[in-house]
Write a protein that holds these residues in place. Structure first.
Motif, PDB file in Angstrom:
ATOM      1  N   ILE A   1       0.842  -1.201   0.000  1.00  0.00           N
ATOM      2  CA  ILE A   1       0.000   0.000   0.000  1.00  0.00           C
ATOM      3  C   ILE A   1       0.876   1.248   0.000  1.00  0.00           C
ATOM      4  O   ILE A   1       1.766   1.400   0.832  1.00  0.00           O
ATOM      5  N   GLY A   2       0.620   2.127  -0.950  1.00  0.00           N
ATOM      6  CA  GLY A   2       1.263   3.433  -1.033  1.00  0.00           C
ATOM      7  C   GLY A   2       0.191   4.498  -1.167  1.00  0.00           C
ATOM      8  O   GLY A   2      -0.932   4.325  -0.704  1.00  0.00           O
ATOM      9  N   PHE A   3       0.499   5.599  -1.841  1.00  0.00           N
ATOM     10  CA  PHE A   3      -0.484   6.664  -1.993  1.00  0.00           C
ATOM     11  C   PHE A   3      -0.033   7.664  -3.039  1.00  0.00           C
ATOM     12  O   PHE A   3       1.117   7.647  -3.490  1.00  0.00           O
ATOM     13  N   ARG A   4      -0.958   8.531  -3.438  1.00  0.00           N
ATOM     14  CA  ARG A   4      -0.660   9.705  -4.242  1.00  0.00           C
ATOM     15  C   ARG A   4      -1.502  10.854  -3.711  1.00  0.00           C
ATOM     16  O   ARG A   4      -2.496  10.625  -3.020  1.00  0.00           O
ATOM     17  N   THR A   5      -1.112  12.095  -4.009  1.00  0.00           N
ATOM     18  CA  THR A   5      -1.802  13.245  -3.429  1.00  0.00           C
ATOM     19  C   THR A   5      -2.648  13.979  -4.461  1.00  0.00           C
ATOM     20  O   THR A   5      -2.445  13.841  -5.674  1.00  0.00           O
ATOM     21  N   THR A   6      -3.581  14.765  -3.967  1.00  0.00           N
ATOM     22  CA  THR A   6      -4.417  15.608  -4.812  1.00  0.00           C
ATOM     23  C   THR A   6      -4.464  17.017  -4.213  1.00  0.00           C
ATOM     24  O   THR A   6      -4.022  17.247  -3.093  1.00  0.00           O
TER      25      THR A   6
END
Length: 364
Positions: free
Chosen positions: A339-344
Motif C-alpha cells: 500500500i502506497g499513496f498519491r496526493t491531490t
C-alpha cells in the motif's frame, strides 16, 4: 465580392456572437476590478490588488477536469460484497499526482523533518510549520518480511527504501496517518517557498469518488483504467503490475513493485491507477458508504472509524482488485508492503470545463 467578405469575416462574427452568448449565460463574467480611487469616493469595488491570481499546477500533477460518471460496480461482484452500488456522481475539478509517491520524494519529507527545515528562506506563508517526530514519519522497512509468511524479503527490507536503485519505486510501509503527514508537509513546503501573497490549497489524499473518477480516465464506465475488458493489449502485453496467475508474479515484467512511471497512462495521464501498489484514499470505510453519501463530491466519514478505504490493487493482487470499482480497506495505522499513496489538490474557482488554459503551469 459580397460573398467573399462574408466568408472572410464570418469566423470573427461567430466568435463575437459566441462570446456574447457565453457572457449572457454568465460563463465569462467581467472581472471585478477594485479601484482605490472609487473606494475613497464612497463606492464599493472590493479590496484593491486582489485580481490576477491563478492557481499554479504543481510539478508532476495533472488537472482532472470536472465531470459526471457512473460510480460503482463495473463487472461481476465475485466477492458478493454488494458494497459498490452504481450511482451517478459529479466531481469538481482537482489536481492529482501523475505518479504514486516515490521513495525519493518521501525521502525529501524525511530529510526536512530530520533537519527541521521546511523553508529555504523567510517563509512566504503566515501559517505555522507542521510539527513532526522523525520516528513517526519513517516508513517501516520490515514489512517486506513481516507482511508475508515464510518469505525471503531480507534484501528488500535492507535496500528498498534506502538504495538509489529504488528511488523511483513507490514508497510502501507507510500508514494512512503517515500519508496525511506527508500531505501536511508538502502543503507547507510549497506555500513557504513560493513567491505568492496567497497560499495554495492544501495537498491531501483523494476522496474515494475522486480516485475512482480519475482511475476511469474520462470513461463513463470502465472496468480497468485502460477501459477493458482485457488485461492485455493487442500485442499481448499485460497493462499493469499484478499477480496474473497462481504464483506467477513476473509475467508482467516485475516480481515486486515497478517504477512509478512504467506502463501506459490512462486518459487523464495518470500512471499505475491499477496495480503496482494499492493506494490510501481519504474516506472512512463502510459497506454502505457509497449509498449514504451525496452525489456531488461525495466523501464518507464516520467518527471513530479506524478502517480507511484502499483502492487500485497491487503487485501481489489478482486482477479483481485492479478493477476501478473494487473497494477494500485497511486500518489507518497499518503498514504493509503493498500500500502506497498519491496526493491531490482542490482546484479553486470555476469548474475546469469552463476555465481556459488552467492546464498550463505558470510561474508565480
Amino acid at each position: 465580392m459580397y460573398k467573399k467578405m462574408i466568408s472572410r469575416y464570418f469566423p470573427l462574427i461567430a466568435m463575437v456572437l459566441v462570446a456574447s452568448f457565453m457572457q449572457g449565460c454568465g460563463l465569462f463574467g467581467k472581472k471585478g476590478s477594485a479601484s482605490e480611487k472609487d473606494n475613497r469616493r464612497g463606492e464599493v469595488t472590493g479590496v484593491a490588488k486582489r485580481v490576477g491570481w491563478q492557481q499554479n499546477l504543481p510539478v508532476d500533477m495533472v488537472a482532472v477536469k470536472a465531470g459526471t460518471f457512473w460510480m460503482g460496480q463495473a463487472d461481476e461482484d465475485i466477492a458478493s460484497t454488494q458494497s459498490a452500488f452504481n450511482r451517478q456522481v459529479t466531481i469538481s475539478e482537482f489536481y492529482m499526482d501523475k505518479y504514486e509517491v516515490s521513495n525519493n520524494k518521501y525521502r525529501q519529507f524525511i530529510e526536512a523533518v530530520r533537519l527541521g527545515e521546511y523553508s529555504y528562506s523567510t517563509p512566504t506563508t503566515l501559517k505555522d510549520p507542521p510539527q513532526f517526530n522523525l520516528d513517526e514519519v519513517l516508513p517501516d522497512t520490515t514489512v517486506w518480511s513481516s507482511s508475508f509468511s515464510y518469505h525471503y524479503g531480507d534484501p528488500l527490507m535492507e535496500f528498498y527504501f534506502d538504495h538509489p536503485a529504488f528511488d523511483n519505486y513507490p514508497v510502501v510501509g507507510v500508514s494512512w496517518e503517515q500519508a496525511n503527514m506527508y500531505c501536511s508537509w508538502r502543503t507547507y513546503h510549497m506555500n513557504a517557498n513560493d513567491k505568492s501573497e496567497f497560499d495554495m490549497p492544501p495537498f491531501r489524499l483523494p476522496t474515494e469518488a475522486e480516485w475512482e473518477y480519475a482511475a476511469k480516465g474520462g470513461k463513463d464506465i470502465a472496468k480497468y483504467p485502460w477501459g477493458g475488458p482485457y488485461l492485455k493489449n493487442k500485442r499481448g502485453c499485460l497493462m499493469a503490475n499484478f499477480k496474473p496467475g497462481r504464483g506467477n508474479y513476473i509475467d508482467d515484467g516485475f516480481s515486486y513493485t515497478a517504477p512509478v512511471d512504467v506502463y501506459a497512462p490512462n486518459g487523464f495521464g495518470l500512471y499505475n491507477m491499477a496495480g503496482n501498489v494499492s493506494e490510501w484514499v481519504l474516506d472512512d470505510f463502510s459497506e454502505v458508504g457509497t449509498a449514504l453519501t451525496w452525489d456531488l463530491d461525495p466523501k464518507f466519514t464516520k467518527e471513530g472509524e479506524m478502517r480507511k478505504v484502499v483502492r487500485g490493487g497491487s503487485w501481489k493482487d489478482i486482477a479483481h482488485y485492479l478493477e476501478t470499482s473494487t473497494r477494500t480497506y485497511e486500518f489507518q495505522d497499518v503498514k504493509t508492503a503493498h500500500i502506497g499513496f498519491r496526493t491531490t489538490m482542490t482546484f479553486m474557482g470555476r469548474s475546469g470545463s469552463m476555465d481556459v488554459g488552467n492546464n498550463r503551469r505558470r510561474q508565480r
